[in-house]
Design a protein around this motif. Sequence first.
Motif, PDB file in Angstrom:
ATOM      1  N   ALA A   1      38.006  -4.167 -14.459  1.00 59.52           N
ATOM      2  CA  ALA A   1      39.353  -4.305 -14.884  1.00 59.52           C
ATOM      3  C   ALA A   1      39.403  -4.979 -15.915  1.00 59.52           C
ATOM      4  CB  ALA A   1      40.298  -4.876 -13.572  1.00 59.52           C
ATOM      5  N   LEU A   2      38.383  -6.396 -15.919  1.00 58.58           N
ATOM      6  CA  LEU A   2      38.404  -7.212 -16.942  1.00 58.58           C
ATOM      7  C   LEU A   2      37.791  -6.550 -18.275  1.00 58.58           C
ATOM      8  CD1 LEU A   2      38.400 -10.198 -18.029  1.00 58.58           C
ATOM      9  CD2 LEU A   2      36.139 -10.442 -17.019  1.00 58.58           C
TER      10      LEU A   2
ATOM     11  N   PHE B   1      43.479  -9.264 -11.542  1.00 53.56           N
ATOM     12  CA  PHE B   1      42.091  -9.074 -11.570  1.00 53.56           C
ATOM     13  C   PHE B   1      41.114 -10.466 -11.777  1.00 53.56           C
ATOM     14  CE2 PHE B   1      43.177  -8.119 -15.921  1.00 53.56           C
ATOM     15  CZ  PHE B   1      42.417  -8.816 -16.827  1.00 53.56           C
ATOM     16  N   LYS B   2      41.782 -11.439 -12.329  1.00 50.13           N
ATOM     17  CA  LYS B   2      41.036 -12.757 -12.505  1.00 50.13           C
ATOM     18  C   LYS B   2      41.133 -13.422 -11.092  1.00 50.13           C
ATOM     19  CE  LYS B   2      39.404 -13.740 -15.116  1.00 50.13           C
ATOM     20  NZ  LYS B   2      39.749 -14.286 -16.707  1.00 50.13           N
TER      21      LYS B   2
ATOM     22  N   PHE C   1      31.281  -8.520 -25.750  1.00 55.93           N
ATOM     23  CA  PHE C   1      30.686  -9.613 -25.269  1.00 55.93           C
ATOM     24  C   PHE C   1      31.196  -9.651 -23.661  1.00 55.93           C
ATOM     25  CE2 PHE C   1      29.359 -10.747 -29.495  1.00 55.93           C
ATOM     26  CZ  PHE C   1      28.092 -11.065 -29.251  1.00 55.93           C
ATOM     27  N   THR C   2      32.675  -9.195 -23.502  1.00 58.51           N
ATOM     28  CA  THR C   2      33.126  -9.408 -22.188  1.00 58.51           C
ATOM     29  C   THR C   2      32.461  -8.460 -21.055  1.00 58.51           C
ATOM     30  OG1 THR C   2      35.365 -10.119 -23.063  1.00 58.51           O
ATOM     31  CG2 THR C   2      35.369  -9.259 -20.933  1.00 58.51           C
ATOM     32  N   SER C   3      32.243  -7.180 -21.689  1.00 57.02           N
ATOM     33  CA  SER C   3      31.516  -6.349 -20.874  1.00 57.02           C
ATOM     34  C   SER C   3      29.992  -6.745 -20.466  1.00 57.02           C
ATOM     35  CB  SER C   3      31.497  -4.961 -21.602  1.00 57.02           C
ATOM     36  OG  SER C   3      32.968  -4.434 -22.088  1.00 57.02           O
ATOM     37  N   PHE C   4      29.598  -7.316 -21.592  1.00 58.80           N
ATOM     38  CA  PHE C   4      28.267  -7.646 -21.387  1.00 58.80           C
ATOM     39  C   PHE C   4      27.950  -8.934 -20.151  1.00 58.80           C
ATOM     40  CE2 PHE C   4      24.659 -10.390 -22.341  1.00 58.80           C
ATOM     41  CZ  PHE C   4      23.541  -9.605 -22.400  1.00 58.80           C
ATOM     42  N   TYR C   5      29.027  -9.897 -20.406  1.00 56.90           N
ATOM     43  CA  TYR C   5      28.544 -10.830 -19.443  1.00 56.90           C
ATOM     44  C   TYR C   5      29.187 -10.547 -17.977  1.00 56.90           C
ATOM     45  CZ  TYR C   5      33.593 -12.813 -20.506  1.00 56.90           C
ATOM     46  OH  TYR C   5      34.731 -12.756 -20.643  1.00 56.90           O
TER      47      TYR C   5
END
Length: 668
Positions: A389-390, A345-346, A435-439
């Motif tokens: 996925a991230l 996914f990256k 924060f991962t979901s937010f950005y």
Amino acid sequence: MYLLIIILPLIGAVISGFGGRWLGCYGSSLISTICVSFSMILSFIAFYEVGLGGTPCYLILANWINSGVFSVNWGFLFDSLTVTMLVIITTISSLVHLYSIKYMETDPHIPRFMAYLEIFTFFMLVLVTADNLIQMFLGWEGVGLASYLLINFWHTRLAANQSAIKALVVNRIGDFGLSLGILTIFFMFNSVDYLTIFSCVPLLSSYSFIFMGAKVHGLTLASCLLFVGAVGKSAQLGLHTWLPDAMEGPTPVSALIHAATMVTAGVFLMVRFSPLLEYCPFTLFILTIFGSLTAFFAAIAGVFQNDLKRVIAYSTCSQLGYMIFACGLSCYNVSMFHLANHAFFKALLFLSAGSVIHAVSDEQDMRRMGSLVRFLPLTYSLMLIGSLALTGFPFLTGFYSKDFILELSQVTGYSNLAFSYGFFSCWLGSIAVFFTSFYSFRLIYLTFLNNSNINRPLVKNIHESSFLMFFPLIVLALGSLWVGYLTRDLFVGFGTSFWGSSIFVLPQHSHMFEAEWLPVTIKWIPFFISLSGILLATLLNVFPIWFYSICQYNKIIIFLGFILNKKWYLDKLNNSLIVKPLMNFGYFISFKNIDRGFVELAFPTGLLRVIPKWSKITANLQSGQITHYIFFIVAGLLFLCSILFNPFFDINLNLVLVSICLLTLFFI
């Protein structure tokens, strides 16, 4: 077959690099892609034979270095850990090569670019297949060199020069620590061979050094030095600053660095040395704290980035923190599982970002985009899959590994510590999920869904990319959807014997299966945290005026936003407290006073000034009269005898003085 996996990228690099003038752009691209693709096919065959068949392969080609007890062979180790890395590296590299054919078609130096990509792949394959530390270090340094060449590919740009030098210099710190770790291990084990080291670790579990009166545990010192190398390569907190700046290279380079090569080398090193880490509780503690802090810090830093590629770069840094954090919990197989999932996914996110940048005429600022979903619907769909996925959306690839790491952190702790660092790291990891979901969804809104901020002349040229760019994206999207589900039971399933002896965990550290008995409500906590981050990003982008009117007069929120926007001032503190003092010391003390001062004046310059005067003195002594020569000889002999037979002088001192006198007589 096994050696062809490693040799084929090197052959492709040599042909593309030296024959690119005659082959042309498409010819060199085709040969490079074919070589890496064949290597990928052979990697899948090796995965079937070694991983699924349970038949590790050991190859020794020739003796390389032989000096006393120090003996190094050209040897290759193909076990479950190695073949898993081979599949990841060659698959991502093949897709990146295919993507680059179209992405870089207007660049006049594409043969050189393809050669650098294959050199990058070759050195990474050398790193993961080595059966000793010296050969691994060769691949380690080669990966660093290739990253410098690729980041600095557009070498006429000042920013690319600075970023490449920064990546090289920062990684020197980690490489220095790794080299000290290799020397420490050789001092303890008299060998650099993996099999010898791992089999002898229990026998030296109580070995200690005495350094300046302090007792230092040998295995802990060696493992901490190895971790310093991993901190540099895998961009952990403190040496993470090079990774966001590496975005100055072409987008395919970013995808290859972040998904399959370079940054995964540090995680691989920690997993490979699991037999050594298991006997070092303090090192495991350091890994857990560093990994969780890196995940937390990088997730917050990614929120305030406006460059499309830098947001994804900070997400890589955060996910690497999860992998190191899992190694600290002695869950090395879960760390490898997340590494494999993350690669797909990256790579999808970076190559999708490249498709967006390609469509909007190389614009990378998300604030100057918007409404691209109408022009790039397929790219939007693929990037949405990668972002979900991230964030660990249920039943996508990231869900099976990242959520499992957070579950393990809740059941892992050490009773001999007053504070359970597993619980501490669980909190930091959970905040990083938010924060991962937010950005991730901030990126989606600013790039695709918000009102358009694109210049009108650029709008006419926006279009979807060609098939050569979309085929790798579709393959990676399928991997982001299904790889986690299909490989979960194989990599981390109950009772799986896939990893065999390539990963070692002490029985008292085996907490992996305790996570299966956690209550279902606790297991769903990361999902609800992730959902709250998505909802906050939606509120900020759908109802911005209402939200900002609430927060604009709140001094606490303004102060926190300011601090977080400055990345906790860690970069400023790092530059002020460490980098600048070291640079001043290097210039004013080491360079000006020692190199250009004492050393140069005492030896090269000093001798040039002294020799003419010495020659004049000796010329004056050469009078040509034999009586003068007899006088000097007799005086010298008498002086020697007075020293030799003087009882007040030590015998060693007498010998030194005699030697000096003999040399003086010789020159006279």
